[in-house]
Scaffold this active site. Structure first.
Site, PDB file in Angstrom:
ATOM      1  N   LYS A  56      13.949   9.882  60.662  1.00  9.26           N
ATOM      2  CA  LYS A  56      14.393  11.062  59.912  1.00  9.26           C
ATOM      3  C   LYS A  56      15.758  10.799  59.247  1.00  9.26           C
ATOM      4  O   LYS A  56      15.963  11.136  58.082  1.00  9.26           O
ATOM      5  CB  LYS A  56      14.477  12.281  60.845  1.00  9.26           C
ATOM      6  CG  LYS A  56      13.094  12.755  61.304  1.00  9.26           C
ATOM      7  CD  LYS A  56      13.128  13.733  62.467  1.00  9.26           C
ATOM      8  CE  LYS A  56      11.699  13.990  62.957  1.00  9.26           C
ATOM      9  NZ  LYS A  56      11.633  14.807  64.176  1.00  9.26           N
ATOM     10  N   GLN A 100      15.474  18.134  68.317  1.00  8.32           N
ATOM     11  CA  GLN A 100      14.397  17.196  68.622  1.00  8.32           C
ATOM     12  C   GLN A 100      13.713  17.590  69.929  1.00  8.32           C
ATOM     13  O   GLN A 100      14.356  17.735  70.968  1.00  8.32           O
ATOM     14  CB  GLN A 100      14.967  15.763  68.709  1.00  8.32           C
ATOM     15  CG  GLN A 100      13.932  14.679  68.888  1.00  8.32           C
ATOM     16  CD  GLN A 100      12.981  14.539  67.699  1.00  8.32           C
ATOM     17  OE1 GLN A 100      13.382  14.563  66.543  1.00  8.32           O
ATOM     18  NE2 GLN A 100      11.693  14.397  67.996  1.00  8.32           N
ATOM     19  N   ASP A 123      12.487  22.950  60.740  1.00  8.59           N
ATOM     20  CA  ASP A 123      11.201  22.651  61.381  1.00  8.59           C
ATOM     21  C   ASP A 123      10.252  23.848  61.269  1.00  8.59           C
ATOM     22  O   ASP A 123       9.079  23.744  61.631  1.00  8.59           O
ATOM     23  CB  ASP A 123      11.417  22.324  62.873  1.00  8.59           C
ATOM     24  CG  ASP A 123      11.166  20.849  63.178  1.00  8.59           C
ATOM     25  OD1 ASP A 123      10.629  20.158  62.295  1.00  8.59           O
ATOM     26  OD2 ASP A 123      11.510  20.412  64.295  1.00  8.59           O
TER      27      ASP A 123
END
Ligand code: NAP
Length: 295
Positions: A56, A100, A123
């Site tokens: 990422k 995460q 997200d």
């Protein structure tokens, strides 16, 4: 039994193409004084999480997005993690926040995600953004399902009126996909570990999306696939040190008309959708109405 040669849906190539256009978008934003920035949070030392985060941050660098990681010890308390998220929520230079997952078992992932300001939730997993997705009004949507939809669009797979079968009901994959496919007029069926007679359902799918991740105990075999189906393999399994999906690729590809490889299918698309979400978040926060990510 007929044998057809499927079109391989090349997520790696499509992601590279999207990164290029996002790079141009970032350059435009910088010209008008906006420096898009993504902040990630890693709690603990999970090796797989570190690998995902590295890809990422690499993608962010390629696109021109500033990115920084905030590392917390695996023993960090809920209060420490909440304080970190809140600090990033109120940092005006940060446009996107990614926590995460999975978190160490003493922390409640769902509760912690909910601490992220919806406007920075790149997200798309907060209940605010999930709710907007149900209403067809979300601008920040989960990255993996968005990547799946981008692949379908790019390869011009007919969606409206077709029967889509999803094998997964998680918040990360299956549930957002239901709404994205419904919004484009597919007839959607969702399967999971308690579904009876899976084969008779999956064989009905014009579009068959598998995200089980239990290889080798679960393998999507040729007999489960309709002739000419589009087969999207979201799963990532390590078998004998090798990365594989759910799908028996060699045999299913003899029957499918479109198929994603693993690796090189949905995975790269997930990462590039995170970059796009970060630019969408930045454009919305700075009211850049003319930004192409908002068109
Ligand atoms: P998850 O929460 O474990 O979901 C797995 C789903 O598969 C569940 O809905 C489960 O049903 C269902 N399932 C399990 N065994 C089954 C069986 N025998 N028959 C039918 N359905 C079965 O995992 P996830 O987070 O959604 O991820 C799924 C997979 O996608 C993993 O391999 C993950 O690594 C991969 N993934 C890839 C990307 C990417 O970028 N490529 C991103 C996210 C996830 P129940 O709900 O009944 O348990």
């Amino acid at each position: 039994m007929s044998q057809i040669s499927p079109t391989v849906m090349d997520g790696r190539a499509l992601a590279a193409q999207i990164r290029q256009s996002l790079k141009e978008e970032t350059e435009y934003m910088k010209k008008v004084g906006v420096e898009p920035k993504l902040a990630t949070i890693l709690v603990g030392d999970d090796p797989a999480s570190k690998v995902y985060l590295t890809s990422k941050h690499n993608a962010a660098a390629e696109v021109g997005i500033i990115s920084e990681n905030h590392k917390l010890l695996g023993t960090a308390s809920e209060e420490e993690l909440v304080a970190q998220i809140q600090a990033l929520n109120s940092d005006l230079t940060v446009n996107g926040i990614l926590l995460q997952l999975p978190l160490p078992s003493h922390l409640d992932g769902r509760k912690m995600v909910e601490q992220i300001a919806p406007a920075k939730d790149v997200d798309g997993l907060t209940s605010a953004n999930m709710g907007l997705l149900m209403y067809g009004q979300a601008s920040l949507m989960p990255c993996t399902p968005r990547g799946v939809m981008e692949l379908l669009h790019h390869y011009k797979v007919p969606i409206a009126g077709s029967r889509a079968v999803i094998i997964n009901r998680s918040t990360l994959v299956g549930k957002p996909l239901i709404h994205m496919l419904l919004a484009e007029d597919a007839t959607v069926t969702v399967c999971h570990s308690k579904s009876r007679d899976l084969l008779s359902i999956t064989r009905q799918g014009d579009i068959l999306i598998s995200a089980v991740g239990r290889r080798p105990s679960f393998t999507l075999t040729r007999d489960m696939v309709r002739e000419g189906a589009t087969v999207i393999d979201v799963a990532m399994n390590r078998v004998g040190g090798k990365l594989v999906g759910d799908v028996d690729y060699e045999n299913v590809s003899k029957k499918a008309s479109f198929i994603t490889p693993v690796p090189g299918g949905v995975g790269p698309m997930t990462v590039v959708m995170l970059m796009e979400n970060t630019l969408i978040a930045a454009a919305k926060q700075h009211n850049l109405k003319e930004a192409s990510v908002l068109q």
